[in-house]
Scaffold this motif. Structure first.
Motif, PDB file in Angstrom:
ATOM      1  N   HIS A 256       0.844  -1.198   0.000  1.00  0.00           N
ATOM      2  CA  HIS A 256       0.000   0.000   0.000  1.00  0.00           C
ATOM      3  C   HIS A 256       0.884   1.254   0.000  1.00  0.00           C
ATOM      4  CE1 HIS A 256      -3.633  -2.385   0.726  1.00  0.00           C
ATOM      5  NE2 HIS A 256      -2.884  -3.105   1.544  1.00  0.00           N
ATOM      6  N   PRO A 257       1.543   1.540  -1.116  1.00  0.00           N
ATOM      7  CA  PRO A 257       2.475   2.689  -1.148  1.00  0.00           C
ATOM      8  C   PRO A 257       1.811   4.028  -0.883  1.00  0.00           C
ATOM      9  CG  PRO A 257       2.103   1.772  -3.360  1.00  0.00           C
ATOM     10  CD  PRO A 257       1.520   0.804  -2.391  1.00  0.00           C
ATOM     11  N   ASN A 258       0.515   4.123  -1.096  1.00  0.00           N
ATOM     12  CA  ASN A 258      -0.198   5.377  -0.834  1.00  0.00           C
ATOM     13  C   ASN A 258      -0.258   5.710   0.652  1.00  0.00           C
ATOM     14  OD1 ASN A 258      -2.009   3.012  -0.782  1.00  0.00           O
ATOM     15  ND2 ASN A 258      -3.589   4.493  -0.224  1.00  0.00           N
ATOM     16  N   LEU A 259       0.066   4.744   1.528  1.00  0.00           N
ATOM     17  CA  LEU A 259       0.014   4.969   2.976  1.00  0.00           C
ATOM     18  C   LEU A 259       1.370   5.371   3.553  1.00  0.00           C
ATOM     19  CD1 LEU A 259      -2.303   2.015   4.085  1.00  0.00           C
ATOM     20  CD2 LEU A 259      -2.929   4.377   3.529  1.00  0.00           C
ATOM     21  N   ASP A 260       2.354   5.563   2.697  1.00  0.00           N
ATOM     22  CA  ASP A 260       3.686   5.930   3.170  1.00  0.00           C
ATOM     23  C   ASP A 260       3.748   7.435   3.424  1.00  0.00           C
ATOM     24  OD1 ASP A 260       6.305   5.971   3.883  1.00  0.00           O
ATOM     25  OD2 ASP A 260       7.109   5.504   1.892  1.00  0.00           O
ATOM     26  N   ASP A 261       3.185   7.849   4.559  1.00  0.00           N
ATOM     27  CA  ASP A 261       3.194   9.262   4.932  1.00  0.00           C
ATOM     28  C   ASP A 261       3.374   9.382   6.444  1.00  0.00           C
ATOM     29  OD1 ASP A 261       0.671   8.767   6.111  1.00  0.00           O
ATOM     30  OD2 ASP A 261      -0.404   9.449   4.339  1.00  0.00           O
ATOM     31  N   THR A 262       3.472  10.613   6.916  1.00  0.00           N
ATOM     32  CA  THR A 262       3.750  10.845   8.341  1.00  0.00           C
ATOM     33  C   THR A 262       2.668  10.271   9.245  1.00  0.00           C
ATOM     34  OG1 THR A 262       4.975  12.860   7.814  1.00  0.00           O
ATOM     35  CG2 THR A 262       4.187  12.621  10.080  1.00  0.00           C
ATOM     36  N   LEU A 263       1.408  10.503   8.892  1.00  0.00           N
ATOM     37  CA  LEU A 263       0.312  10.027   9.732  1.00  0.00           C
ATOM     38  C   LEU A 263       0.357   8.518   9.899  1.00  0.00           C
ATOM     39  CD1 LEU A 263      -2.320  10.397  11.295  1.00  0.00           C
ATOM     40  CD2 LEU A 263      -3.550  10.346   9.103  1.00  0.00           C
ATOM     41  N   ASN A 264       0.506   7.784   8.811  1.00  0.00           N
ATOM     42  CA  ASN A 264       0.477   6.331   8.900  1.00  0.00           C
ATOM     43  C   ASN A 264       1.752   5.761   9.505  1.00  0.00           C
ATOM     44  OD1 ASN A 264      -2.109   5.207   7.659  1.00  0.00           O
ATOM     45  ND2 ASN A 264      -1.511   6.745   6.158  1.00  0.00           N
ATOM     46  N   ARG A 265       2.887   6.410   9.274  1.00  0.00           N
ATOM     47  CA  ARG A 265       4.118   5.940   9.918  1.00  0.00           C
ATOM     48  C   ARG A 265       4.018   6.060  11.433  1.00  0.00           C
ATOM     49  NH1 ARG A 265       6.661   8.347   5.422  1.00  0.00           N
ATOM     50  NH2 ARG A 265       6.939  10.328   6.535  1.00  0.00           N
ATOM     51  N   ARG A 266       3.456   7.153  11.917  1.00  0.00           N
ATOM     52  CA  ARG A 266       3.316   7.326  13.361  1.00  0.00           C
ATOM     53  C   ARG A 266       2.214   6.425  13.922  1.00  0.00           C
ATOM     54  NH1 ARG A 266       3.723  13.596  14.937  1.00  0.00           N
ATOM     55  NH2 ARG A 266       3.056  12.634  16.894  1.00  0.00           N
ATOM     56  N   ALA A 267       1.135   6.260  13.162  1.00  0.00           N
ATOM     57  CA  ALA A 267       0.073   5.345  13.599  1.00  0.00           C
ATOM     58  C   ALA A 267       0.605   3.924  13.694  1.00  0.00           C
ATOM     59  CB  ALA A 267      -1.104   5.414  12.631  1.00  0.00           C
ATOM     60  N   TRP A 268       1.498   3.564  12.790  1.00  0.00           N
ATOM     61  CA  TRP A 268       2.121   2.235  12.808  1.00  0.00           C
ATOM     62  C   TRP A 268       2.801   1.998  14.160  1.00  0.00           C
ATOM     63  CZ3 TRP A 268       2.399  -1.866   9.409  1.00  0.00           C
ATOM     64  CH2 TRP A 268       3.417  -2.792   9.616  1.00  0.00           C
ATOM     65  N   ALA A 269       3.635   2.938  14.566  1.00  0.00           N
ATOM     66  CA  ALA A 269       4.358   2.789  15.829  1.00  0.00           C
ATOM     67  C   ALA A 269       3.409   2.788  17.024  1.00  0.00           C
ATOM     68  CB  ALA A 269       5.391   3.915  15.972  1.00  0.00           C
ATOM     69  N   ASP A 270       2.361   3.612  16.969  1.00  0.00           N
ATOM     70  CA  ASP A 270       1.419   3.703  18.090  1.00  0.00           C
ATOM     71  C   ASP A 270       0.539   2.456  18.214  1.00  0.00           C
ATOM     72  OD1 ASP A 270       2.370   6.217  18.718  1.00  0.00           O
ATOM     73  OD2 ASP A 270       0.782   7.288  17.646  1.00  0.00           O
ATOM     74  N   THR A 271       0.341   1.760  17.106  1.00  0.00           N
ATOM     75  CA  THR A 271      -0.577   0.614  17.105  1.00  0.00           C
ATOM     76  C   THR A 271       0.122  -0.700  17.424  1.00  0.00           C
ATOM     77  OG1 THR A 271      -1.800   1.786  15.365  1.00  0.00           O
ATOM     78  CG2 THR A 271      -2.467  -0.463  15.805  1.00  0.00           C
ATOM     79  N   LEU A 272       1.397  -0.809  17.128  1.00  0.00           N
ATOM     80  CA  LEU A 272       2.112  -2.072  17.313  1.00  0.00           C
ATOM     81  C   LEU A 272       1.914  -2.702  18.689  1.00  0.00           C
ATOM     82  CD1 LEU A 272       5.559  -1.581  15.513  1.00  0.00           C
ATOM     83  CD2 LEU A 272       3.636  -3.002  14.799  1.00  0.00           C
ATOM     84  N   PRO A 273       1.981  -1.945  19.801  1.00  0.00           N
ATOM     85  CA  PRO A 273       1.837  -2.594  21.112  1.00  0.00           C
ATOM     86  C   PRO A 273       0.431  -3.124  21.381  1.00  0.00           C
ATOM     87  CG  PRO A 273       2.837  -0.395  21.299  1.00  0.00           C
ATOM     88  CD  PRO A 273       2.263  -0.509  19.934  1.00  0.00           C
ATOM     89  N   ARG A 274      -0.519  -2.753  20.555  1.00  0.00           N
ATOM     90  CA  ARG A 274      -1.919  -3.079  20.850  1.00  0.00           C
ATOM     91  C   ARG A 274      -2.433  -4.331  20.127  1.00  0.00           C
ATOM     92  NH1 ARG A 274      -3.892   0.979  23.836  1.00  0.00           N
ATOM     93  NH2 ARG A 274      -2.664   2.910  23.878  1.00  0.00           N
TER      94      ARG A 274
END
Length: 314
Positions: A256-274
Protein backbone atom coordinates in the motif's frame (compact mmCIF):
# COMPACT_ATOMS: atom_id res chain seq x y z
CA UNK A 1 24.00 -49.76 -16.81
CA UNK A 2 25.06 -46.14 -16.26
CA UNK A 3 22.82 -44.97 -19.13
CA UNK A 4 19.92 -46.98 -17.77
CA UNK A 5 20.35 -45.40 -14.32
CA UNK A 6 20.55 -41.91 -15.79
CA UNK A 7 17.40 -42.57 -17.79
CA UNK A 8 15.58 -43.69 -14.63
CA UNK A 9 16.67 -40.56 -12.78
CA UNK A 10 15.54 -38.37 -15.66
CA UNK A 11 12.16 -40.08 -15.71
CA UNK A 12 11.76 -39.61 -11.95
CA UNK A 13 12.67 -35.94 -12.24
CA UNK A 14 10.17 -35.47 -15.05
CA UNK A 15 7.44 -37.08 -12.96
CA UNK A 16 8.23 -34.83 -10.01
CA UNK A 17 8.17 -31.63 -12.05
CA UNK A 18 4.98 -32.63 -13.78
CA UNK A 19 3.14 -33.38 -10.51
CA UNK A 20 1.03 -30.31 -9.65
CA UNK A 21 1.64 -28.69 -6.27
CA UNK A 22 -1.23 -28.72 -3.83
CA UNK A 23 -3.40 -25.72 -4.62
CA UNK A 24 -3.68 -23.14 -1.87
CA UNK A 25 -7.14 -22.93 -0.31
CA UNK A 26 -8.91 -19.69 -1.14
CA UNK A 27 -10.02 -17.68 1.86
CA UNK A 28 -11.81 -14.32 1.98
CA UNK A 29 -11.46 -11.72 4.74
CA UNK A 30 -13.74 -8.69 4.69
CA UNK A 31 -12.09 -5.68 6.28
CA UNK A 32 -13.93 -3.29 8.58
CA UNK A 33 -12.60 -0.17 6.83
CA UNK A 34 -10.06 0.90 4.24
CA UNK A 35 -6.63 -0.61 4.85
CA UNK A 36 -4.52 1.18 7.48
CA UNK A 37 -1.95 0.29 10.17
CA UNK A 38 -4.71 -1.24 12.32
CA UNK A 39 -4.64 -4.11 9.80
CA UNK A 40 -0.88 -4.66 9.88
CA UNK A 41 -0.96 -8.37 10.88
CA UNK A 42 -3.28 -9.17 7.97
CA UNK A 43 -1.21 -7.35 5.38
CA UNK A 44 2.12 -8.62 6.71
CA UNK A 45 0.83 -12.21 6.89
CA UNK A 46 0.03 -11.96 3.20
CA UNK A 47 3.16 -10.05 2.14
CA UNK A 48 5.64 -12.20 4.09
CA UNK A 49 4.11 -15.53 3.08
CA UNK A 50 2.68 -16.58 6.44
CA UNK A 51 -0.73 -17.30 4.89
CA UNK A 52 0.89 -19.20 2.02
CA UNK A 53 2.89 -21.30 4.48
CA UNK A 54 -0.43 -22.41 5.99
CA UNK A 55 -1.75 -23.34 2.56
CA UNK A 56 -4.09 -20.36 2.30
CA UNK A 57 -4.62 -17.91 -0.55
CA UNK A 58 -6.16 -15.01 1.35
CA UNK A 59 -8.02 -12.15 -0.30
CA UNK A 60 -8.41 -8.99 1.80
CA UNK A 61 -11.42 -6.96 0.67
CA UNK A 62 -12.15 -3.39 1.73
CA UNK A 63 -15.90 -2.75 2.21
CA UNK A 64 -17.97 -0.36 0.16
CA UNK A 65 -20.24 -0.14 3.22
CA UNK A 66 -18.41 -0.62 6.56
CA UNK A 67 -21.59 -1.91 8.22
CA UNK A 68 -21.85 -4.89 5.87
CA UNK A 69 -18.87 -7.26 6.47
CA UNK A 70 -20.28 -9.16 9.49
CA UNK A 71 -23.67 -9.37 7.80
CA UNK A 72 -22.07 -10.83 4.67
CA UNK A 73 -20.24 -13.43 6.76
CA UNK A 74 -23.55 -14.27 8.47
CA UNK A 75 -25.01 -14.75 4.98
CA UNK A 76 -22.16 -17.09 3.98
CA UNK A 77 -20.54 -14.66 1.53
CA UNK A 78 -17.08 -14.73 3.14
CA UNK A 79 -15.16 -16.75 5.70
CA UNK A 80 -14.15 -13.96 8.10
CA UNK A 81 -14.96 -10.32 8.80
CA UNK A 82 -12.90 -7.87 10.81
CA UNK A 83 -15.34 -6.26 13.23
CA UNK A 84 -15.60 -4.64 16.67
CA UNK A 85 -16.46 -6.21 20.02
CA UNK A 86 -19.37 -3.78 20.69
CA UNK A 87 -20.75 -4.55 17.22
CA UNK A 88 -20.55 -8.29 17.83
CA UNK A 89 -22.58 -8.04 21.04
CA UNK A 90 -25.23 -5.93 19.28
CA UNK A 91 -25.46 -8.30 16.32
CA UNK A 92 -25.69 -11.38 18.54
CA UNK A 93 -28.53 -9.61 20.34
CA UNK A 94 -30.20 -9.17 16.93
CA UNK A 95 -29.86 -12.88 16.21
CA UNK A 96 -27.09 -12.89 13.60
CA UNK A 97 -25.32 -16.28 13.41
CA UNK A 98 -21.84 -14.98 14.22
CA UNK A 99 -19.03 -15.98 16.53
CA UNK A 100 -15.79 -14.43 17.73
CA UNK A 101 -12.82 -16.53 16.65
CA UNK A 102 -9.92 -14.18 17.31
CA UNK A 103 -8.69 -10.73 18.30
CA UNK A 104 -6.79 -8.25 16.15
CA UNK A 105 -6.44 -5.20 18.46
CA UNK A 106 -6.80 -6.21 22.10
CA UNK A 107 -7.26 -2.78 23.72
CA UNK A 108 -9.67 0.07 23.06
CA UNK A 109 -8.51 2.63 20.51
CA UNK A 110 -11.61 4.74 21.01
CA UNK A 111 -11.16 7.80 23.20
CA UNK A 112 -12.44 11.25 24.11
CA UNK A 113 -10.13 13.93 22.74
CA UNK A 114 -9.78 17.63 23.55
CA UNK A 115 -7.20 20.26 22.60
CA UNK A 116 -4.37 20.34 25.10
CA UNK A 117 -4.38 24.15 25.31
CA UNK A 118 -8.18 24.34 25.52
CA UNK A 119 -10.46 24.76 28.55
CA UNK A 120 -10.94 21.02 29.23
CA UNK A 121 -8.33 19.88 31.74
CA UNK A 122 -10.38 17.07 33.25
CA UNK A 123 -13.58 15.23 32.38
CA UNK A 124 -15.39 17.32 34.99
CA UNK A 125 -14.72 20.40 32.83
CA UNK A 126 -17.01 18.99 30.14
CA UNK A 127 -20.11 20.24 31.96
CA UNK A 128 -22.02 22.55 29.64
CA UNK A 129 -19.62 21.91 26.74
CA UNK A 130 -20.21 20.67 23.17
CA UNK A 131 -19.06 17.17 22.28
CA UNK A 132 -18.84 16.00 18.67
CA UNK A 133 -19.65 12.41 17.71
CA UNK A 134 -20.00 10.28 14.58
CA UNK A 135 -22.00 7.21 15.57
CA UNK A 136 -24.64 7.12 18.30
CA UNK A 137 -25.36 4.10 20.44
CA UNK A 138 -22.21 2.64 21.97
CA UNK A 139 -20.37 5.98 21.87
CA UNK A 140 -23.25 7.57 23.82
CA UNK A 141 -23.01 4.83 26.46
CA UNK A 142 -19.24 5.13 26.63
CA UNK A 143 -19.42 8.90 27.03
CA UNK A 144 -22.21 8.58 29.60
CA UNK A 145 -20.11 6.23 31.72
CA UNK A 146 -17.07 8.49 31.48
CA UNK A 147 -19.16 11.47 32.58
CA UNK A 148 -20.73 9.42 35.35
CA UNK A 149 -17.26 8.71 36.74
CA UNK A 150 -17.05 12.47 37.37
CA UNK A 151 -20.55 12.87 38.79
CA UNK A 152 -21.97 14.19 35.51
CA UNK A 153 -24.74 12.95 33.24
CA UNK A 154 -25.14 12.91 29.46
CA UNK A 155 -27.67 15.72 29.87
CA UNK A 156 -24.88 17.93 31.24
CA UNK A 157 -23.29 18.20 27.77
CA UNK A 158 -24.48 19.10 24.27
CA UNK A 159 -23.96 16.36 21.69
CA UNK A 160 -23.34 17.44 18.08
CA UNK A 161 -23.23 15.01 15.16
CA UNK A 162 -20.18 16.00 13.10
CA UNK A 163 -20.38 12.86 10.93
CA UNK A 164 -16.82 11.62 10.43
CA UNK A 165 -15.16 15.06 10.57
CA UNK A 166 -14.07 14.61 14.18
CA UNK A 167 -10.66 16.27 14.13
CA UNK A 168 -11.72 19.22 11.93
CA UNK A 169 -14.71 19.90 14.20
CA UNK A 170 -12.44 19.99 17.25
CA UNK A 171 -9.69 22.09 15.67
CA UNK A 172 -12.14 24.61 14.23
CA UNK A 173 -13.78 25.17 17.61
CA UNK A 174 -17.14 23.80 16.46
CA UNK A 175 -17.00 21.48 19.48
CA UNK A 176 -15.01 21.39 22.73
CA UNK A 177 -14.33 17.65 22.60
CA UNK A 178 -14.86 14.64 20.36
CA UNK A 179 -15.87 11.11 21.33
CA UNK A 180 -14.93 8.21 19.09
CA UNK A 181 -11.56 9.50 17.93
CA UNK A 182 -8.86 6.84 17.74
CA UNK A 183 -5.88 7.52 19.98
CA UNK A 184 -3.51 6.10 17.34
CA UNK A 185 -4.81 8.33 14.53
CA UNK A 186 -6.75 11.44 15.55
CA UNK A 187 -4.17 12.60 18.09
CA UNK A 188 -1.44 12.48 15.44
CA UNK A 189 -3.67 14.05 12.80
CA UNK A 190 -4.33 16.99 15.12
CA UNK A 191 -0.61 17.42 15.78
CA UNK A 192 0.22 17.30 12.07
CA UNK A 193 -2.28 20.12 11.60
CA UNK A 194 -0.34 22.28 14.07
CA UNK A 195 -2.21 21.69 17.32
CA UNK A 196 -1.85 19.21 20.17
CA UNK A 197 -4.57 16.95 21.50
CA UNK A 198 -5.15 15.28 24.83
CA UNK A 199 -6.98 11.96 25.15
CA UNK A 200 -9.14 10.62 27.97
CA UNK A 201 -9.33 6.84 27.85
CA UNK A 202 -12.66 5.10 28.47
CA UNK A 203 -11.02 2.09 30.14
CA UNK A 204 -9.51 4.45 32.73
CA UNK A 205 -12.82 6.19 33.38
CA UNK A 206 -15.44 3.58 34.18
CA UNK A 207 -15.83 1.68 30.90
CA UNK A 208 -14.84 -2.02 30.97
CA UNK A 209 -11.84 -2.90 28.80
CA UNK A 210 -12.85 -4.29 25.41
CA UNK A 211 -11.21 -5.55 22.22
CA UNK A 212 -11.28 -2.83 19.58
CA UNK A 213 -10.94 -5.11 16.54
CA UNK A 214 -11.83 -8.78 16.30
CA UNK A 215 -12.33 -11.56 13.76
CA UNK A 216 -15.81 -13.05 13.39
CA UNK A 217 -16.99 -16.10 11.47
CA UNK A 218 -20.31 -17.86 10.90
CA UNK A 219 -21.22 -19.73 14.09
CA UNK A 220 -22.16 -22.87 12.15
CA UNK A 221 -18.80 -23.03 10.34
CA UNK A 222 -16.38 -22.99 13.26
CA UNK A 223 -15.07 -26.46 12.40
CA UNK A 224 -13.70 -25.16 9.08
CA UNK A 225 -10.05 -26.35 9.16
CA UNK A 226 -8.95 -23.13 7.46
CA UNK A 227 -9.80 -21.04 10.53
CA UNK A 228 -6.98 -22.31 12.79
CA UNK A 229 -4.59 -22.01 9.84
CA UNK A 230 -5.62 -18.39 9.40
CA UNK A 231 -5.06 -17.59 13.08
CA UNK A 232 -1.71 -19.40 13.09
CA UNK A 233 -0.55 -17.18 10.24
CA UNK A 234 -1.85 -14.06 12.00
CA UNK A 235 0.03 -15.00 15.18
CA UNK A 236 3.27 -15.50 13.25
CA UNK A 237 2.78 -12.16 11.50
CA UNK A 238 2.12 -10.38 14.81
CA UNK A 239 5.28 -11.79 16.36
CA UNK A 240 7.20 -10.78 13.23
CA UNK A 241 5.76 -7.25 13.55
CA UNK A 242 6.87 -7.11 17.17
CA UNK A 243 10.39 -8.35 16.46
CA UNK A 244 10.96 -6.59 13.12
CA UNK A 245 8.80 -3.43 13.01
CA UNK A 246 10.87 -1.66 10.35
CA UNK A 247 11.01 -4.63 7.98
CA UNK A 248 7.29 -5.21 8.53
CA UNK A 249 6.58 -1.56 7.69
CA UNK A 250 8.46 -1.94 4.41
CA UNK A 251 6.35 -4.99 3.57
CA UNK A 252 3.20 -3.07 4.47
CA UNK A 253 3.92 -0.04 2.29
CA UNK A 254 5.07 -2.27 -0.57
CA UNK A 255 1.46 -3.46 -0.68
CA UNK A 256 0.00 0.00 0.00
CA UNK A 257 2.47 2.69 -1.15
CA UNK A 258 -0.20 5.38 -0.83
CA UNK A 259 0.01 4.97 2.98
CA UNK A 260 3.69 5.93 3.17
CA UNK A 261 3.19 9.26 4.93
CA UNK A 262 3.75 10.85 8.34
CA UNK A 263 0.31 10.03 9.73
CA UNK A 264 0.48 6.33 8.90
CA UNK A 265 4.12 5.94 9.92
CA UNK A 266 3.32 7.33 13.36
CA UNK A 267 0.07 5.34 13.60
CA UNK A 268 2.12 2.23 12.81
CA UNK A 269 4.36 2.79 15.83
CA UNK A 270 1.42 3.70 18.09
CA UNK A 271 -0.58 0.61 17.11
CA UNK A 272 2.11 -2.07 17.31
CA UNK A 273 1.84 -2.59 21.11
CA UNK A 274 -1.92 -3.08 20.85
CA UNK A 275 -2.04 -6.11 18.56
CA UNK A 276 -3.06 -9.38 20.22
CA UNK A 277 0.02 -11.58 20.54
CA UNK A 278 -2.28 -14.60 21.07
CA UNK A 279 -5.04 -13.74 18.59
CA UNK A 280 -6.85 -17.04 19.07
CA UNK A 281 -7.04 -16.80 22.88
CA UNK A 282 -10.40 -15.87 24.39
CA UNK A 283 -10.84 -13.87 27.60
CA UNK A 284 -14.38 -14.96 28.48
CA UNK A 285 -14.55 -12.84 31.64
CA UNK A 286 -13.75 -9.69 29.63
CA UNK A 287 -16.60 -10.45 27.23
CA UNK A 288 -19.06 -11.08 30.05
CA UNK A 289 -18.12 -7.82 31.80
CA UNK A 290 -18.52 -5.82 28.64
CA UNK A 291 -21.82 -7.47 27.70
CA UNK A 292 -23.11 -6.63 31.17
CA UNK A 293 -22.08 -2.99 30.63
CA UNK A 294 -23.99 -2.91 27.33
CA UNK A 295 -27.08 -4.45 28.93
CA UNK A 296 -26.95 -2.00 31.83
CA UNK A 297 -26.97 0.78 29.23
CA UNK A 298 -29.90 -0.84 27.38
CA UNK A 299 -27.89 -1.49 24.21
CA UNK A 300 -28.58 -5.22 24.35
CA UNK A 301 -31.47 -7.11 25.92
CA UNK A 302 -29.58 -9.91 27.68
CA UNK A 303 -26.13 -11.26 28.54
CA UNK A 304 -25.87 -14.65 26.82
CA UNK A 305 -23.25 -17.26 27.80
CA UNK A 306 -19.95 -16.42 26.14
CA UNK A 307 -19.68 -19.88 24.61
CA UNK A 308 -22.77 -19.17 22.50
CA UNK A 309 -21.01 -16.40 20.54
CA UNK A 310 -17.25 -16.90 21.01
CA UNK A 311 -15.06 -19.97 20.58
CA UNK A 312 -11.39 -20.74 20.38
CA UNK A 313 -10.81 -22.63 17.13
CA UNK A 314 -7.04 -23.17 17.21
Amino acid sequence: MRLSRLASLALAAALLTSTPALAAEKFTVLMDWFTNPDHAPLVVAKQKGFFAAEGLEVELIEPADPSMPPKLVAAGQAEIAVSYQPTLHAQIDEGLPLSWIGTLVETPLNSLIVLEDGPIKSLADLKGKKIGFSVSGFEDAMLGQMLKSQGLAITDVELINVNFALSPALMSGQVDAIIGGYRNFELTQIEIEGKKGKAFYPEENGVPVFDELIYVAHKDKLDDPRLPKFLAAIEKATIYLTNHPDEAWQAFIAAHPNLDDTLNRRAWADTLPRFAKRPGALDAARYTRFATFLKDNELIKSVPPVETYAREVN
